[in-house]
Motif scaffolding. Structure first.
Motif, short mmCIF file in Angstrom:
data_model
loop_
_atom_site.label_atom_id
_atom_site.label_comp_id
_atom_site.label_asym_id
_atom_site.label_seq_id
_atom_site.Cartn_x
_atom_site.Cartn_y
_atom_site.Cartn_z
N UNK A 17 0.89 -1.16 -0.03
CA UNK A 17 0.00 -0.03 0.02
C UNK A 17 0.95 1.26 0.19
N UNK A 18 1.79 1.16 0.87
CA UNK A 18 2.65 2.37 0.95
C UNK A 18 3.51 2.51 -0.29
N UNK A 19 3.80 1.51 -1.17
CA UNK A 19 4.65 1.61 -2.41
C UNK A 19 3.57 2.24 -3.30
N UNK A 20 2.40 1.60 -3.55
CA UNK A 20 1.41 2.12 -4.47
C UNK A 20 1.06 3.62 -4.13
N UNK A 21 1.07 4.19 -2.80
CA UNK A 21 0.69 5.53 -2.54
C UNK A 21 1.78 6.43 -3.11
N UNK A 22 3.12 5.76 -2.87
CA UNK A 22 4.06 6.82 -3.07
C UNK A 22 4.22 6.90 -4.75
N UNK A 62 -2.39 7.63 -11.88
CA UNK A 62 -2.26 8.02 -10.37
C UNK A 62 -3.40 7.73 -9.55
N UNK A 63 -4.47 8.09 -10.09
CA UNK A 63 -5.86 7.66 -9.16
C UNK A 63 -5.95 6.36 -9.13
N UNK A 64 -5.67 5.46 -10.26
CA UNK A 64 -5.75 4.22 -9.82
C UNK A 64 -4.80 3.44 -8.76
N UNK A 65 -3.54 4.06 -8.81
CA UNK A 65 -2.59 3.57 -7.98
C UNK A 65 -2.76 3.94 -6.64
N UNK A 66 -3.43 5.44 -6.28
CA UNK A 66 -3.87 5.66 -5.05
C UNK A 66 -5.23 4.93 -4.56
N UNK A 67 -5.83 4.72 -5.41
CA UNK A 67 -7.34 3.79 -5.20
C UNK A 67 -6.74 2.43 -4.51
N UNK A 85 -8.41 -5.67 -5.84
CA UNK A 85 -7.87 -4.39 -6.24
C UNK A 85 -6.33 -4.76 -6.83
N UNK A 86 -5.52 -5.31 -5.96
CA UNK A 86 -4.34 -5.57 -6.15
C UNK A 86 -4.01 -6.32 -7.53
N UNK A 87 -4.66 -7.63 -7.72
CA UNK A 87 -4.70 -8.50 -8.65
C UNK A 87 -4.90 -7.79 -9.93
N UNK A 91 -2.22 -7.30 -12.79
CA UNK A 91 -2.40 -8.10 -13.70
C UNK A 91 -2.07 -7.21 -15.19
N UNK A 92 -2.54 -5.85 -15.18
CA UNK A 92 -2.29 -4.93 -16.18
C UNK A 92 -0.74 -4.61 -16.53
N UNK A 93 -0.21 -4.76 -15.02
CA UNK A 93 1.34 -4.46 -15.24
C UNK A 93 2.12 -5.52 -15.79
N UNK A 94 1.58 -7.04 -15.17
CA UNK A 94 2.32 -8.00 -15.74
C UNK A 94 2.20 -8.23 -17.44
N UNK A 95 0.97 -7.63 -17.73
CA UNK A 95 0.60 -7.72 -19.27
C UNK A 95 1.60 -6.92 -19.91
N UNK A 96 2.05 -5.53 -19.36
CA UNK A 96 2.85 -4.72 -19.66
C UNK A 96 4.15 -5.29 -20.05
N UNK A 97 4.71 -6.33 -19.00
CA UNK A 97 6.12 -6.76 -19.03
C UNK A 97 5.87 -8.06 -19.92
N UNK A 98 4.88 -8.63 -20.34
CA UNK A 98 4.86 -9.77 -21.20
C UNK A 98 4.82 -9.02 -22.73
N UNK A 99 4.21 -7.96 -22.87
CA UNK A 99 3.91 -7.66 -24.17
C UNK A 99 5.18 -6.43 -24.64
N UNK A 100 6.02 -6.12 -23.60
CA UNK A 100 7.06 -5.08 -24.18
C UNK A 100 8.23 -5.61 -24.84
N UNK A 101 8.75 -5.40 -25.73
CA UNK A 101 10.00 -6.13 -26.42
C UNK A 101 11.21 -5.68 -25.53
#
Length: 140
Positions: A17-22, A62-67, A85-87, A91-101
């Motif tokens: 939570x602190x990581x996401x808030x920051x 930013x709003x999504x991370x703070x939520x 909420x964390x999943x 999941x979107x971030x993992x998708x970014x990792x998987x899809x970015x060359x």
């Protein structure tokens, strides 16, 4: 009435939570170049985001991370909801990792040195899934 937060959930919820808030607070005042960089990376992985203005995208990010941070840090939020909420977000971030060359070694799911920054999101996904499962299967 049962309190929805268990002591065993506090370390993971607090640290994440602190990581996401920051992270969310840090993006609130993002300049145009930062917004374009973050938006470009996201739009490369998720082409439908290309239609969103970069500054709008970063405000929503930013709003999504703070939520997500609020869901994790506010103790009355049920563990299953905070985990869900964390999943969803990770999941979107993992998708970014998987899809970015260039983020993964050739023919592998494991990261390159450049991919380590995004590969850590797998841990967020795992923590969220653990909270979600624990929250859904916990007995009164």
């Amino acid at each position: 009435m049962r309190f929805p937060l268990r002591l065993r959930h506090v370390p993971g919820r607090l640290a994440t939570g602190v990581f996401f808030l920051d992270s969310g607070l840090g993006k609130r005042g993002a300049d145009q170049q930062t917004a374009e960089t973050l938006h470009g990376m996201a739009a490369n992985a998720y082409p439908f985001l290309g239609a969103v203005d970069p500054k709008t995208f970063v405000r929503l990010l930013s709003a999504g991370e703070m939520a997500v941070a609020a869901a994790l840090l506010v103790p009355v939020v049920p563990t299953a909801l905070a985990g869900g909420a964390l999943v969803a977000f990770s999941a979107g971030l993992v998708g970014l990792y998987a899809r970015t060359p260039g983020m993964r070694r050739e023919g592998s799911v494991f990261p390159t040195e450049q991919g380590l920054i995004l590969a850590k999101d797998v841990w967020l996904f795992g923590l969220g899934l653990g909270l979600l499962i624990d929250g859904l299967t916990e007995r009164e």
